[in-house]
Design an enzyme around this catalytic site. Sequence first.
Site, PDB file in Angstrom:
ATOM      1  N   ARG A 170      36.000  38.042  38.253  1.00 10.71           N
ATOM      2  CA  ARG A 170      34.573  38.137  37.941  1.00 10.71           C
ATOM      3  C   ARG A 170      34.233  37.505  36.590  1.00 10.71           C
ATOM      4  O   ARG A 170      33.151  36.928  36.423  1.00 10.71           O
ATOM      5  CB  ARG A 170      34.136  39.606  37.967  1.00 10.71           C
ATOM      6  CG  ARG A 170      34.190  40.229  39.356  1.00 10.71           C
ATOM      7  CD  ARG A 170      33.892  41.721  39.293  1.00 10.71           C
ATOM      8  NE  ARG A 170      33.886  42.334  40.612  1.00 10.71           N
ATOM      9  CZ  ARG A 170      34.963  42.804  41.229  1.00 10.71           C
ATOM     10  NH1 ARG A 170      36.149  42.729  40.641  1.00 10.71           N
ATOM     11  NH2 ARG A 170      34.873  43.357  42.428  1.00 10.71           N
ATOM     12  N   LEU A 205      39.975  44.168  34.725  1.00 12.23           N
ATOM     13  CA  LEU A 205      38.972  44.203  33.663  1.00 12.23           C
ATOM     14  C   LEU A 205      39.503  43.596  32.371  1.00 12.23           C
ATOM     15  O   LEU A 205      39.327  44.141  31.282  1.00 12.23           O
ATOM     16  CB  LEU A 205      38.471  45.633  33.439  1.00 12.23           C
ATOM     17  CG  LEU A 205      37.498  46.169  34.502  1.00 12.23           C
ATOM     18  CD1 LEU A 205      37.037  47.569  34.149  1.00 12.23           C
ATOM     19  CD2 LEU A 205      36.290  45.247  34.665  1.00 12.23           C
ATOM     20  N   ARG A 225      50.766  38.883  46.173  1.00 10.84           N
ATOM     21  CA  ARG A 225      49.891  39.831  45.484  1.00 10.84           C
ATOM     22  C   ARG A 225      50.058  41.213  46.097  1.00 10.84           C
ATOM     23  O   ARG A 225      49.955  41.376  47.320  1.00 10.84           O
ATOM     24  CB  ARG A 225      48.429  39.406  45.565  1.00 10.84           C
ATOM     25  CG  ARG A 225      47.548  40.259  44.624  1.00 10.84           C
ATOM     26  CD  ARG A 225      46.155  39.729  44.443  1.00 10.84           C
ATOM     27  NE  ARG A 225      45.581  40.239  43.208  1.00 10.84           N
ATOM     28  CZ  ARG A 225      44.322  40.034  42.823  1.00 10.84           C
ATOM     29  NH1 ARG A 225      43.507  39.334  43.588  1.00 10.84           N
ATOM     30  NH2 ARG A 225      43.881  40.518  41.680  1.00 10.84           N
ATOM     31  N   PRO A 227      41.868  35.048  43.307  1.00 14.44           N
ATOM     32  CA  PRO A 227      41.067  34.871  44.529  1.00 14.44           C
ATOM     33  C   PRO A 227      39.820  35.743  44.532  1.00 14.44           C
ATOM     34  O   PRO A 227      39.877  36.926  44.186  1.00 14.44           O
ATOM     35  CB  PRO A 227      42.030  35.303  45.644  1.00 14.44           C
ATOM     36  CG  PRO A 227      43.393  35.174  45.057  1.00 14.44           C
ATOM     37  CD  PRO A 227      43.236  35.492  43.611  1.00 14.44           C
ATOM     38  N   CYS A 247      36.615  36.317  47.252  1.00 13.88           N
ATOM     39  CA  CYS A 247      35.960  35.985  48.520  1.00 13.88           C
ATOM     40  C   CYS A 247      34.515  35.563  48.285  1.00 13.88           C
ATOM     41  O   CYS A 247      33.795  36.202  47.520  1.00 13.88           O
ATOM     42  CB  CYS A 247      36.016  37.172  49.474  1.00 13.88           C
ATOM     43  SG  CYS A 247      37.675  37.539  50.061  1.00 13.88           S
ATOM     44  N   ALA A 272      40.804  34.757  49.786  1.00 15.01           N
ATOM     45  CA  ALA A 272      41.599  35.173  50.940  1.00 15.01           C
ATOM     46  C   ALA A 272      41.199  34.346  52.156  1.00 15.01           C
ATOM     47  O   ALA A 272      40.029  34.291  52.535  1.00 15.01           O
ATOM     48  CB  ALA A 272      41.382  36.655  51.211  1.00 15.01           C
ATOM     49  N   TYR A 289      44.545  45.524  52.914  1.00 17.29           N
ATOM     50  CA  TYR A 289      44.522  44.639  54.071  1.00 17.29           C
ATOM     51  C   TYR A 289      45.826  44.784  54.859  1.00 17.29           C
ATOM     52  O   TYR A 289      46.661  45.633  54.555  1.00 17.29           O
ATOM     53  CB  TYR A 289      44.210  43.217  53.635  1.00 17.29           C
ATOM     54  CG  TYR A 289      42.825  43.120  53.014  1.00 17.29           C
ATOM     55  CD1 TYR A 289      41.701  43.588  53.713  1.00 17.29           C
ATOM     56  CD2 TYR A 289      42.634  42.646  51.724  1.00 17.29           C
ATOM     57  CE1 TYR A 289      40.433  43.553  53.140  1.00 17.29           C
ATOM     58  CE2 TYR A 289      41.363  42.603  51.150  1.00 17.29           C
ATOM     59  CZ  TYR A 289      40.274  43.063  51.866  1.00 17.29           C
ATOM     60  OH  TYR A 289      39.019  43.040  51.300  1.00 17.29           O
ATOM     61  N   GLN A 347      45.328  31.850  49.010  1.00 20.70           N
ATOM     62  CA  GLN A 347      45.811  33.185  49.347  1.00 20.70           C
ATOM     63  C   GLN A 347      45.670  33.374  50.862  1.00 20.70           C
ATOM     64  O   GLN A 347      44.564  33.429  51.384  1.00 20.70           O
ATOM     65  CB  GLN A 347      45.009  34.257  48.608  1.00 20.70           C
ATOM     66  CG  GLN A 347      45.542  35.670  48.827  1.00 20.70           C
ATOM     67  CD  GLN A 347      44.659  36.724  48.187  1.00 20.70           C
ATOM     68  OE1 GLN A 347      43.511  36.926  48.636  1.00 20.70           O
ATOM     69  NE2 GLN A 347      45.150  37.393  47.161  1.00 20.70           N
TER      70      GLN A 347
END
Length: 372
Positions: free
Chosen positions: A326, A303, A232, A23, A25, A58, A184, A101
């Site tokens: 990413r 990463l 998660r 996920p 955003c 999310a 969160y 998610q």
Amino acid sequence: MPLLFKKIHFSKLELDNRIIIAPMCQYSANLEGEASYWHEQQWGSYALSGAGMCVIEATAVQAQGRISYADLGLWNDQQAQGIKSILDKIRQISPMPFAVQLAHAGRKASTEKPWLGRDQVPVDHAHGWQTVSASDLPFEAGQQPPHALSLDEIQCLIADFAQAAKRAVTAGFSLIEIHAAHGYLIHQFLSPLSNQRDDQYGGSLENRMRLCLEVFQAMLEAVPEGFPVGVRLSAQDWVEGGWSVEESISLSQQLEKMGAAYIHVSSGGLDVKQHITLKPNYQVPFAAAIKKHVNIPVIAVGLITEPEQAEQVLQAGEADAIGLARAMLYDPRWPWHAAAQLNAQIAIAPQYLRCQPHQYKTLFYPFNIASN
């Protein structure tokens, strides 16, 4: 065949390979939390990437649960219908399963978009609202303290997660992931740094895990039998006295007993005092630690950017699947290139077969849309 390109099951859901689009955003929904054209083109790109599954960003179960005013939501039927219309189009071009998610940002809500500063938007601003949390402790000094949820409000929250899960099924998602990571709301209940309650939702590990487990159970009861629901987690807070890997293992074991489809292992995000040294695979040891204690699949992130690197994580038995975020934004055809480098085959849209490089004569084969 490389492990990265072997099939995997999340409960009854079979994936063609172990590359998971994690996920991310996009902060591109309208003010009503509805998907926009940005989501349509972005999800279409994901669908043609060759990955095994995409978990969209999310998506808030309450309006006050959005990170920003531009977040997606599933707290009403109109939002679900808008998402369904996009997923219906995507199924015409790709068999890739899409997941969602479901989340609540808690005290990290009511912020500006990242490229506009990410600052908390004041309660009296048109795009701001009162945040909530386990306790009335702000994320950063100087922020408006969150409202500590009452027991009745917690029950409403659990019900809203369950209703959002029903809408997710109606919208056409193949899997649901609960967001209990990155500082969160559910993570705020898990960590003793943010949870100072003295009722059944605070104090002991059993109490701090209660909300996560009750949300999970309510969602399982809301979806069809066998429908996969994963979770998660942030494996640790990276702050002394915070949520720990050992506690994550305990929670993962409880979730497995209850029927979780997988555990998706990240870390951090709860406290501004965290100190993380970023390097390739920096979160993989957390996935490996949890994997030793559960029998359900574990997804590793952190990463992981190179195909050989991802394959090595799987070959070492540190995880069962690899989450890319990413790296997929930077290279939307990452799975194609990974298949080429690892000498594997990958299913793609037949319209793209002619682009196969001459040195890779058997890299591509056409996927069958009707198979999904």
